[in-house]
Write a protein that holds these residues in place. Structure first.
Motif, PDB file in Angstrom:
ATOM      1  N   ARG A   1       0.832  -1.198   0.000  1.00 23.46           N
ATOM      2  CA  ARG A   1       0.000   0.000   0.000  1.00 23.46           C
ATOM      3  C   ARG A   1       0.869   1.251   0.000  1.00 23.46           C
ATOM      4  O   ARG A   1       2.054   1.199   0.332  1.00 23.46           O
ATOM      5  CB  ARG A   1      -0.939  -0.002   1.202  1.00 23.46           C
ATOM      6  CG  ARG A   1      -0.210   0.150   2.512  1.00 23.46           C
ATOM      7  CD  ARG A   1      -1.164   0.038   3.674  1.00 23.46           C
ATOM      8  NE  ARG A   1      -0.501   0.410   4.914  1.00 23.46           N
ATOM      9  CZ  ARG A   1      -1.023   0.239   6.117  1.00 23.46           C
ATOM     10  NH1 ARG A   1      -2.223  -0.302   6.233  1.00 23.46           N
ATOM     11  NH2 ARG A   1      -0.377   0.607   7.195  1.00 23.46           N
TER      12      ARG A   1
ATOM     13  N   GLN B   1      -3.410   5.026   0.751  1.00 24.19           N
ATOM     14  CA  GLN B   1      -4.409   4.250   1.483  1.00 24.19           C
ATOM     15  C   GLN B   1      -4.229   4.419   2.980  1.00 24.19           C
ATOM     16  O   GLN B   1      -5.148   4.223   3.757  1.00 24.19           O
ATOM     17  CB  GLN B   1      -4.294   2.754   1.135  1.00 24.19           C
ATOM     18  CG  GLN B   1      -4.753   2.422  -0.263  1.00 24.19           C
ATOM     19  CD  GLN B   1      -3.612   1.994  -1.162  1.00 24.19           C
ATOM     20  OE1 GLN B   1      -2.634   1.446  -0.698  1.00 24.19           O
ATOM     21  NE2 GLN B   1      -3.744   2.256  -2.443  1.00 24.19           N
ATOM     22  N   HIS B   2      -2.991   4.774   3.325  1.00 23.63           N
ATOM     23  CA  HIS B   2      -2.703   4.934   4.739  1.00 23.63           C
ATOM     24  C   HIS B   2      -1.983   6.264   4.914  1.00 23.63           C
ATOM     25  O   HIS B   2      -1.276   6.705   4.013  1.00 23.63           O
ATOM     26  CB  HIS B   2      -1.818   3.783   5.232  1.00 23.63           C
ATOM     27  CG  HIS B   2      -1.746   3.694   6.718  1.00 23.63           C
ATOM     28  ND1 HIS B   2      -2.680   3.041   7.471  1.00 23.63           N
ATOM     29  CD2 HIS B   2      -0.847   4.213   7.602  1.00 23.63           C
ATOM     30  CE1 HIS B   2      -2.371   3.138   8.753  1.00 23.63           C
ATOM     31  NE2 HIS B   2      -1.262   3.851   8.854  1.00 23.63           N
TER      32      HIS B   2
ATOM     33  N   SER C   1      -5.855   4.900   8.619  1.00 25.81           N
ATOM     34  CA  SER C   1      -6.250   4.725   7.225  1.00 25.81           C
ATOM     35  C   SER C   1      -7.000   5.980   6.793  1.00 25.81           C
ATOM     36  O   SER C   1      -7.523   6.720   7.628  1.00 25.81           O
ATOM     37  CB  SER C   1      -7.158   3.497   7.084  1.00 25.81           C
ATOM     38  OG  SER C   1      -8.433   3.795   7.593  1.00 25.81           O
TER      39      SER C   1
ATOM     40  N   ALA D   1      -9.863   6.260   5.294  1.00 24.67           N
ATOM     41  CA  ALA D   1     -11.301   6.179   5.590  1.00 24.67           C
ATOM     42  C   ALA D   1     -11.582   6.567   7.031  1.00 24.67           C
ATOM     43  O   ALA D   1     -12.500   7.358   7.315  1.00 24.67           O
ATOM     44  CB  ALA D   1     -11.792   4.757   5.320  1.00 24.67           C
TER      45      ALA D   1
END
Lengths: 532, 306
Positions: B31, B198-199, B213, B215
């Motif tokens: 990632r 993503q991170h 993360s 999100a």
């Protein structure tokens, strides 16, 4: 979305090569050759070295007339050791076959010399001369391999002001009893031959003998010429002006009085006199040279010198190093390129890329030093190998006499010049690493190496400071270009400006190596310690 | 070698300033980890310490469990792009890649591969001094990928790129991560990492503020706010405020409401006959979330002096 921690780690498809110093060398070499300016810089260093040498030769001219209108055409004479020598004397001799000895007593040594260095064009060759014996005028006994100039010999002689000496084959000299002689305090001289071994003695009374030394003249034939001789080197007046120096020289004479001549062994019956190195009986300059015999007393008058040739400011002869006068200019260019090889990386931050590719920093410095050292060595080698024959050809074409040196010396001068370039480049690289700036590093190296050389060699400074500069500063390394040899038994101006360095060629280079090693060590420590 | 970067408790002072103050985070393979924070937060210093260029006063930075200095042929383990301008201007792009390749025992063929991959094409024969910043970034990417490493570290790779270049760079980073590589990308602009990372490791004043993360970060910043679109803004504000909500006008026709949920907002407005065209849960942008996080960590507020 949450991060996946189950991803398969990436496996490189590139084969992992072995890590080694050769790879770093390869990398640094590619780094060097892919910058056109640096390659062009090294070619420029080469060209500058040759061009300055050629300019020097083109700017010099020679007009030369010998005494009595004879030309001073230089015929190089070499001794048994291959060195260029002079061989001029009055020799009174008899053939001697096998072992034997010759003994004489010297009661007087006097001389004449031209005080202003000039000799009359014709007429009496001693006109204008005043009494005075030259310090290295020599008179004594000699055993010589024939009367040909440059042949092997051994002699025991009284000198003008250096006492008794035993000398052989032009370059060898040993001191005997010091002091001058007179009728009341004469000196006895003896030379014996036993095979190839010749032994010299002196004595104050003809009874108590003191051994001066021995000479081994390999290949001395069974029959040699043994006898008495007298010689007196040229009197030289060197005058300095702003535009350079000029010198006037004139022949001087020495007259010695011998008696108690005792030649033992299988000797010929008759004495023969030869003026060796003279223009023959027709030469007006030879008038008055020769010997007179009255009973047991022999008066021998001679001129000329039996010695190695030592070129200097006063002599017109060109040496190997005079062809390499442009080396200092080439060295400046090499210094600039070598410094840039590392400072350019600091300037652009490229050093970080280098150190991420090769985290072992000591090795990075070593690889850089090897590459720049090798490139500079090649540059110096090519420059010297072109300059030496090319400049010499131009000098020869202009009528300059060439000082002959053994081939091995020429090779050492050329290789030494290459080494001088290489070590200077490494020093510049290391200083560039320490300072991380081009301007400071280049200035420092030029001030440390080139400036002292110019100050000393161009006779800007007097002989004393010049000797210290060429002994203590990295400029000492220019000694590696010295082809001329300093002889204690030959009077000359042995200063850096004459081409004589205080240190031997390799010791001089070692001084530069010492400086380079110290700066490389400092660079290695700083490179490791500092954040990049 | 495990393709991870483990940074633990790095501390480094420059004089009286603490550049790194207990920096700790881990970059895992597969990632893209965004490394964000305002200028001066310690991102570049951290990267230099990971790459063995700077030494930390305390703490360790390990790649696959090893210090960078212990890596043999390091470019086959870690590819990095710190400063795209770090080039010898008179050396061609290809020459630059060639010496790097030779220092690692890699062939000239590999150089041609990465030249192609980074889209340098015929420009590779030109002197790097004439390159635009975007082209230099591409050259930097080519250099980072030379050893085909499982770990990539890039400091501000979007800097100076044109929009087309940014799209290319995003796609490239995504595909590199998708191959299972650990990718650490720094930026001082969160917008550059939106839709890329993503991170996120958010840093300020030499330490980690958030390690999360994308999100989760957005969810945390969004809270339980409601976005409302209405042509009768003043009327709506009065009705909702009377019901105990906190209302903020965010545009000429939009309001952000907190304190009551979207269903209650709809019923209140319906009862009061206030027209509205759109109602929904508020979703914070990454930028908002970031601004909120780093508000305290920004060392140089605009107009501020040191």
């Amino acid at each position: 979305m949450t991060a996946t921690t189950t991803a398969t780690p990436y496996r490189s498809a590139q084969p992992v090569a072995r890590d080694g110093f050769l790879r770093q060398l390869h990398g640094e070499w590619t780094k060097f050759r892919t910058v056109r300016g640096w390659v062009a810089g090294m070619l420029t260093a080469c060209l500058v070295t040759v061009a300055v040498g050629l300019l020097g030769a083109a700017g010099n001219s020679i007009s030369c007339a010998g005494p009595h209108g004879s030309s001073c055409h230089h015929t190089a004479l070499t001794g048994p050791g291959g060195e260029e020598v002079r061989d001029g004397m009055t020799l009174v001799h008899r053939p001697l076959t096998g072992d034997g000895s010759i003994t004489v007593r010297v009661t007087s040594l006097a001389g004449l010399y031209p005080p202003d260095g000039r000799v009359p064009a014709d007429g009496d060759p001693t006109a204008g001369m005043v009494p005075g014996v030259q310090p290295w005028a020599k008179a004594g006994v000699i055993v010589k391999d024939g009367t040909k100039q440059g042949s092997a010999y051994a002699a025991v002689a009284l000198t003008g002001s250096h006492g008794v000496r035993m000398q052989y084959d032009y370059t060898h000299d040993a001191a005997g009893t010091p002091g001058a002689v007179s009728a009341s305090s004469p000196r006895w001289l003896r030379l014996t031959r036993a095979g190839d071994t010749l032994t010299g003695y002196d004595s104050a009374d003809g009874t108590h003998w003191h051994t001066i030394g021995t000479a081994h003249l390999a290949g001395l034939p069974a029959t040699v010429q043994a006898g008495l001789f007298s010689s007196s080197p040229e009197y030289l007046v060197t005058s300095k002006s702003l535009s350079g120096s000029s010198s006037n020289g004139g022949p001087s004479r020495a007259t010695a009085v011998f008696d108690s001549v005792d030649l033992r062994g299988a000797a010929g019956a008759r004495w023969t006199s030869d003026v060796i190195g003279g223009g023959g009986p027709a030469d007006p300059g030879a008038a008055g040279l020769g010997y007179r015999q009255q009973g047991g007393t022999y008066t021998v008058t001679g001129s000329g010198d039996i010695a190695p040739v030592v070129p200097g400011r006063g002599s017109p002869a060109k040496t190997v190093e005079s062809s390499l006068i442009g080396a200092f200019a080439g060295l400046v260019v090499v210094t600039v390129v070598a410094t840039m090889f590392v400072t350019a990386e600091y300037r652009r931050g490229l050093i970080r890329t280098t150190l991420t590719a090769s985290p072992r920093r000591g090795r990075v410095l070593a690889a850089k030093a090897v590459v720049i050292g090798a490139v500079s060595f090649a540059t110096g080698l090519v420059a010297a190998a072109i300059a030496v024959p090319l400049v010499a050809a131009v000098e020869k074409g202009k009528g300059f006499p060439m000082h002959r040196t053994p081939f091995a010396t020429d090779v050492r001068v050329v290789l030494g010049t290459a080494a001088l370039f290489a070590v200077t480049a490494v020093l510049a690289l290391a200083l560039g690493t320490v300072l991380r700036r081009s301007a400071g590093a280049v200035t420092a190296v030029v001030v440390a190496i080139v400036l002292p050389y110019i100050l000393a060699v161009a006779a800007v400074l007097p002989a004393g400071p010049s000797r210290w500069l060429t002994r203590l500063t990295p400029a000492a390394a220019f000694a590696v270009q010295q082809s001329v040899h300093q002889y204690a038994q030959v009077a000359a101006g042995y200063t850096p400006a004459d081409g004589y360095f205080p240190l031997s060629p390799w010791a001089g280079l070692a001084v530069l190596c010492g400086y380079a090693a110290a700066v490389v060590a400092a660079a290695a420590v700083l490179l490791r310690r500092r954040d990049a | 070698m495990e393709a991870t970067i483990e940074v633990s408790d790095l501390r480094k002072r420059f004089g009286s300033t603490a550049a790194l103050d207990g920096m700790t985070f881990t970059v895992t393979p597969g990632r893209i980890t965004g490394f964000v924070g305002p200028n001066g937060a310690g991102k570049s210093t951290t990267m230099r310490v990971i790459l063995g260029l700077d030494s930390a006063d305390e703490g360790t930075a390990l790649i696959g469990g090893l210090r960078y200095q212990a890596l043999r042929n390091p470019l086959s383990h870690v590819g990095s792009l710190l400063d795209a301008g770090a080039l010898q201007p008179s050396r061609s792009a290809r020459g630059h890649l060639l010496w790097l390749a030779h220092s690692q025992g890699l062939s000239a063929r590999r150089v041609d591969e990465v030249v192609e991959y980074a889209g340098l094409g015929t420009a590779a024969r030109r002197k790097a001094g004439g390159f635009s910043l975007g082209m230099r970034q591409r050259l930097g990417i080519a250099a980072a990928l030379l050893g085909d490493p499982p770990v990539l570290i890039m400091d501000e790779p979007f800097n100076g790129m044109d929009p087309e270049g940014i799209v290319w760079m995003r796609g490239l980073l995504r595909s590199l991560a998708a191959e299972g590589r650990a990718v650490l990308v720094s930026s001082h602009l969160m917008s550059e990492l939106q839709d890329t990372a993503q991170h996120l490791v958010v840093v300020g004043r030499g330490r980690v503020i958030a390690d999360t993360s994308v999100a989760d970060l957005i969810a945390a910043a969004s809270g339980d706010r409601v976005t409302l679109r209405t042509t009768a803004r003043a009327q709506a504000m009065t009705v909702l405020a009377r019901a105990g909500a906190v209302v903020a006008a965010t545009g000429s026709e939009t309001l952000t409401v907190s304190g009551i949920d979207s269903q209650r907002v709809a019923s209140l407005l319906g009862r009061a006959d206030v027209p509205f065209s759109e109602i929904g849960a508020h979703r914070a942008t990454l930028e908002e979330a970031y601004m909120e996080l780093t508000r305290d960590a920004v060392e140089f507020q605009s107009g501020g002096t040191r």
